[in-house]
Write a protein that holds these residues in place. Structure first.
Motif, mmCIF file in Angstrom:
data_model
loop_
_atom_site.group_PDB
_atom_site.id
_atom_site.type_symbol
_atom_site.label_atom_id
_atom_site.label_comp_id
_atom_site.label_asym_id
_atom_site.label_seq_id
_atom_site.Cartn_x
_atom_site.Cartn_y
_atom_site.Cartn_z
ATOM 1 N N ARG A 96 -11.779 -1.633 -5.942
ATOM 2 C CA ARG A 96 -10.376 -2.057 -5.841
ATOM 3 C C ARG A 96 -9.787 -1.688 -4.483
ATOM 4 O O ARG A 96 -9.031 -2.451 -3.894
ATOM 5 C CB ARG A 96 -9.572 -1.412 -6.967
ATOM 6 N N ILE A 130 6.387 -7.596 4.534
ATOM 7 C CA ILE A 130 5.638 -8.290 5.577
ATOM 8 C C ILE A 130 6.582 -8.735 6.688
ATOM 9 O O ILE A 130 6.281 -8.603 7.876
ATOM 10 C CB ILE A 130 4.902 -9.535 5.004
ATOM 11 N N ASN A 168 -4.840 -5.759 3.234
ATOM 12 C CA ASN A 168 -4.129 -5.169 4.374
ATOM 13 C C ASN A 168 -4.615 -5.756 5.685
ATOM 14 O O ASN A 168 -3.833 -6.091 6.580
ATOM 15 C CB ASN A 168 -4.376 -3.659 4.437
ATOM 16 N N CYS A 215 1.892 -0.294 2.681
ATOM 17 C CA CYS A 215 2.448 -1.248 1.710
ATOM 18 C C CYS A 215 1.340 -1.754 0.777
ATOM 19 O O CYS A 215 1.482 -1.753 -0.439
ATOM 20 C CB CYS A 215 3.100 -2.411 2.448
ATOM 21 N N GLY A 216 0.205 -2.145 1.363
ATOM 22 C CA GLY A 216 -0.894 -2.679 0.548
ATOM 23 C C GLY A 216 -1.445 -1.637 -0.402
ATOM 24 O O GLY A 216 -1.761 -1.942 -1.564
ATOM 25 N N ALA A 217 -1.560 -0.394 0.054
ATOM 26 C CA ALA A 217 -2.102 0.649 -0.815
ATOM 27 C C ALA A 217 -1.155 0.935 -1.971
ATOM 28 O O ALA A 217 -1.581 1.146 -3.110
ATOM 29 C CB ALA A 217 -2.376 1.911 -0.001
ATOM 30 N N GLU A 246 0.935 -1.249 -3.279
ATOM 31 C CA GLU A 246 0.804 -2.403 -4.183
ATOM 32 C C GLU A 246 -0.425 -2.265 -5.074
ATOM 33 O O GLU A 246 -0.396 -2.572 -6.264
ATOM 34 C CB GLU A 246 0.679 -3.695 -3.364
ATOM 35 N N ARG A 247 -1.524 -1.779 -4.482
ATOM 36 C CA ARG A 247 -2.747 -1.576 -5.267
ATOM 37 C C ARG A 247 -2.515 -0.634 -6.436
ATOM 38 O O ARG A 247 -2.913 -0.925 -7.574
ATOM 39 C CB ARG A 247 -3.840 -1.019 -4.353
ATOM 40 N N ILE A 248 -1.859 0.501 -6.163
ATOM 41 C CA ILE A 248 -1.599 1.449 -7.252
ATOM 42 C C ILE A 248 -0.683 0.812 -8.288
ATOM 43 O O ILE A 248 -0.871 0.967 -9.490
ATOM 44 C CB ILE A 248 -0.964 2.740 -6.691
ATOM 45 N N MET A 292 1.831 -1.914 7.154
ATOM 46 C CA MET A 292 1.311 -2.821 6.134
ATOM 47 C C MET A 292 0.153 -2.194 5.362
ATOM 48 O O MET A 292 -0.067 -2.526 4.196
ATOM 49 C CB MET A 292 0.884 -4.154 6.755
ATOM 50 N N ASP A 293 -0.588 -1.258 5.987
ATOM 51 C CA ASP A 293 -1.638 -0.572 5.226
ATOM 52 C C ASP A 293 -1.032 0.243 4.086
ATOM 53 O O ASP A 293 -1.537 0.244 2.965
ATOM 54 C CB ASP A 293 -2.433 0.371 6.149
#
Lengths: 294, 294, 294, 294, 294
Positions: B89, A164, B97, A202-204, A206-208, A199-200
């Motif tokens: 999810r 971030i 995000n 990064c977030g995806a 993190e989800r996995i 950041m999209d």
């Protein structure tokens, strides 16, 4: 990750790479073989009546009926794990594209003599990839959605989120360039897609990382394989005699391999042999950004 | 949600977590076992003629023919349920995000001294996640497309839609900043993607919540499993004798587990053990927004 | 659409909802049972030589060989039908999102005292949903790609396209507001996504409505099921005797159910029990637009 | 394309539409039946020893083992062909949406009295659809990626690309309106999505048209079906006697049908009975554009 | 790539194209046949006791149980390979669309007399396609994520990334036109989508090229096929006698073909017979750009 030539069959068949399930499953295969031998021995020598018992002889009916279900489940497992692995690869591919496009645009939009801003992005764009890798490999990230306390991890949930901060720095800098009228509003809009996709991605990732497939499936498939294999020798001991030992070992090898490979690749951001080469991708990003902005 | 280590097989095989189907199905498995025992007892002792009746002996032909269909259907069921769970999810991942990107941009675009606006978004962005969670867990949302009256739910369909209000406040505020020339038109365009995706995410979650798979499939699969299991003992009693009791119990366990897990995860916004950790995700959003705007 | 609790097994197994295939297929199941009984009676009593005829006894070999193909085809059919149904649901979900986002933005962008424009969108946004529903349920829409003349439908292909007109009104109005400088160019760009997606949603729904799966598949699957069931009694009469009657009836029930449910849900915009609750969704849109713009 | 009522089973089962595989495969089915009869006759009357030869009797073991693979392959073939057909339908659906949205926007953005520009788009928007259809149906397009010379096609690769020219005209016109300040820059941005998607749709249709599934798969599946069917009579002649003739004919009908339907729909832009109704879609576009801009 | 007429069955069945697996697998099929003949000969003549040994006779039980798993795995393999191949084709299709749209827009936006800029894009747009092809076919690209040193490749990892340079030149030029006010800010935004997608396409192709499916799967599937085929003769020698030789050869042909085709198409950017016709696509791009900008 292991780069390999898929057309070289001999190597595949006769070499036992450390990443392979056959090598890792070997001790367990021996245990299963011993168990099958034990059941077989009991049935053939101590309980000879079983030989003529139609009921025991017919147990494999159940195994072929459930053979469909377990095969389909293992392929479902394989599919979802592979999808997660490939989605992870796509995300890192998007990070590559993103980093390169941002660098090309920045290089083109900035005034020729603004060496400082160029240097800023030259350092920070590849930095994001390296920090994202470190972030994804930390236990904090894997357990981010766990509700249990984790006293074993120091500073769990207390340290700041590094990606971030790197992304913020880049967005702040771009906005500053806009306010300083070094880039125009149209150029700001053009840069936006790349800036927000850091950041999209990064977030995806993190989800996995923090959401494995539902616990129930994982537990159910493992119990199913266990019961299935454990009951195989009873019927096969009669129809296959001692040959049931290699047969059951082979069936176990096949089923357990599929589950084990799936376990390994469903979280592609780790240090298993089949995991994604994040370090190498980040190095390549650095190299290309250097070519563009250097 | 349960965080777990997928590579720890022993725990999976020998522990019976409360989220597991084996534990919840246990009473029903006993009932099925008793039923199988009863049929088996009747056939073997009271209707001995069945033993030599080729017709009854051949009933399992039907079960293996339909074994494909039922296996494929259960895997279809598993696939669609998992897709819905994973889509849920992904939506909450998109919310993460989105919230973080909006916060980063707002922080960057606002004048340094506009503490009020910063505070406004600091409060409202995570608020959306918490309100969305509350909204998705309410019975009103689940039954939003039901045409039957629901007198048992007070104020059904009468109370206002909270997430709409939170999103409206953010959009209004952003537009106000634009009118006050605190942000430019280019920046408004850049903020638009995040602002409108709040309600897109909300609508997509509502869709998953209020639309289960078509009633016909759900009813058909359950009836199919029921008939299938109920007719198994007739043929198996002859070929497997009393061994048919554990065999049928195991087949029932496998099929019912798949259906039950699918039921549980097809609505990922609830309080089942495998449901999505919305509370935890919202807390993480709050933490990260705090780091950015705090 | 029927809202239901998927976890209530007893109701599912013992109630026969009018939407269920068992109820609708009942007469046909009786016919098939009578046919099986007739073949069985002939083989057992009038053509006793068949009993020892290995060829007839072996016919089920064909049925198990083709059992894979037919199962996989039925699941392919189920998958495509469900995908169409779920795509339809997603489109109406997008319509909800779209309508709400447009209302929120319009409310925020318009001057406080422009009651007329607010009222205009308050009326027209939900109107689009109602008109789209009427449009999708008309026979004109279903047959829009048919090349045959349809004298039975008055004014076929002659009446105007209502959803186009509603969407045009909204786009014209927005453009007028832009020309009147009530909204800026940046705001026009921000509103564009919602405005153009009305017709995108309409077109996608029309596509699902007027294009069923290719005729060849539909015809082939039905012929395949018919031949398959019709030839089942010949072999089963010998191996299962009179038990073949319920067995064949059950196999028919399973296969025909899958085809019938698929037929029903592949066009989700109708008035079948499993079709999408378009009326209810439109009412909800109206309610929410009222909350926002009211 | 054939519009039909999927719920009318009787018609499907007893009518033989010219688009159906049963009709087209009929001569080939007779050939296969004759071949099976010939093998059967030889084995039963001239080589009676085969009757007691366990090896020949056991050949069907191979057929049931490979039965899975061939069924799964045929369903894979069906899936990919259907996906291509449905993607083609989606692209033409997108063309409809695009044409209508562009017309609505143009109508709204242009000054009231600019009849010429309105007329320009009134003519050119539907023109694109008609030209795209003609382009997709020409052999030049199908062979665009072939490296062999095609002396049999006059002017192969020499004539100009008509859809490019139509799209260019529209983009040039829009840009001219912008330069003449008849539309603003914001409106240009709003029109861009529709303008560029014309060529995106064209390119995607060309891709489906000029790239069938890899040659190896097509050749492999056909050879596999051929060998499979050709070897069926040897074993079945013994177990099914002369009944093997209709049985093999039926198995051939099923497998060849799946391959033939797949062949037909994998290129949805032709003049087969199941191909997409491009002409009708273009006529509908013309009608709707007339309603909007007329 | 091979263009072909999928409806010409006779050619497919009786011609052996050099791209076909039957031709390439022929030597290996002979080896397998010889191996099967050897095992068969031993069992039938030297170890006659095996004939009455129920255990050996029952080995095929294992093969039919594992037949599901291996069939499903091969279809999983086929699916993922085909998806990669089709994704590659889509990317090159996107490159075509992109190149043509960019040329049309550039042609429309540039002042009539700016021949130099027109010429610039006339040369560089098709150049990107040719350079991307050369880049994808080089070993450097395939091994970009390999961590091992590659001394056998001169200048590995040292030479510059050509497609980045071509894309940079186009973005720089466009930005220069913007700064020179030859194109406006609105036009810059409109051109952005095409300009940035060049590198997105390049990155996605690199991803497919440098990341085969995980090593574990590739190794597991090959070992599985090998063990499966190697153990087939033991049981089949008894049930099929010398007929097991062609039977096993055919089973091997089927399984190995699927794996070999998958290997070939999973990397669609090479010079195998089924690989994508990148050269031809690039030539077509050049031709069309010439028509537009020439």
């Amino acid at each position: 990750m292991i780069s390999y030539n898929p057309k070289d069959w001999l190597t595949f068949i006769f070499r036992f790479h450390k990443a392979e399930t056959l090598r890792r499953l070997f001790p367990l295969i021996l245990v299963i073989a011993a168990y099958a031998a034990f059941i077989c021995f009991l049935e053939l020598h101590y309980f000879p009546f079983t030989k003529n018992n139609a009921a025991i002889r017919n147990i494999p009916q159940m195994h072929s009926l459930l053979g469909f279900v377990i095969s389909l489940l293992l392929v479902f497992r394989t599919n979802t794990a592979y999808d997660r692995w490939w989605e992870g690869r796509k995300l890192w591919g998007a990070l590559v594209n993103n980093s390169r496009n941002l660098a090309i645009k920045i290089n083109s939009f900035l005034p020729h003599d603004d060496y400082d801003s160029r240097h800023f992005f030259h350092v920070l764009i590849p930095r994001f990839a390296f920090e994202l890798r470190a972030h994804l490999m930390s236990e904090n990230t894997r357990l981010a959605l766990d509700t249990k306390p984790h006293p074993e991890i120091p500073d769990f949930n207390r340290n700041k989120h590094i990606p971030i901060q790197v992304a913020s720095l880049m967005i702040n800098k771009t906005n500053l360039l806009y306010k300083q009228e070094k880039i125009t509003g149209d150029q700001l809009i053009v840069l936006n897609a790349e800036l927000q996709s850091f950041m999209d991605i990064c977030g995806a990732c993190e989800r996995i990382k923090n959401t494995p497939i539902p616990y129930s499936y994982s537990a159910f498939i493992k119990k199913f394989i266990f019961f299935y294999i454990m009951t195989l020798p009873f019927g096969y001991a009669i129809s296959l005699s001692y040959l049931c030992i290699p047969v059951i070992a082979f069936i176990f090898y096949v089923m357990a391999s599929l589950e084990i490979i799936a376990e390994e690749i469903e979280d592609p951001f780790g240090s298993d042999a089949n995991d994604l080469p994040m370090q190498q991708i980040a190095v390549n990003i650095q190299k290309h950004i250097g070519e563009i902005l250097g």
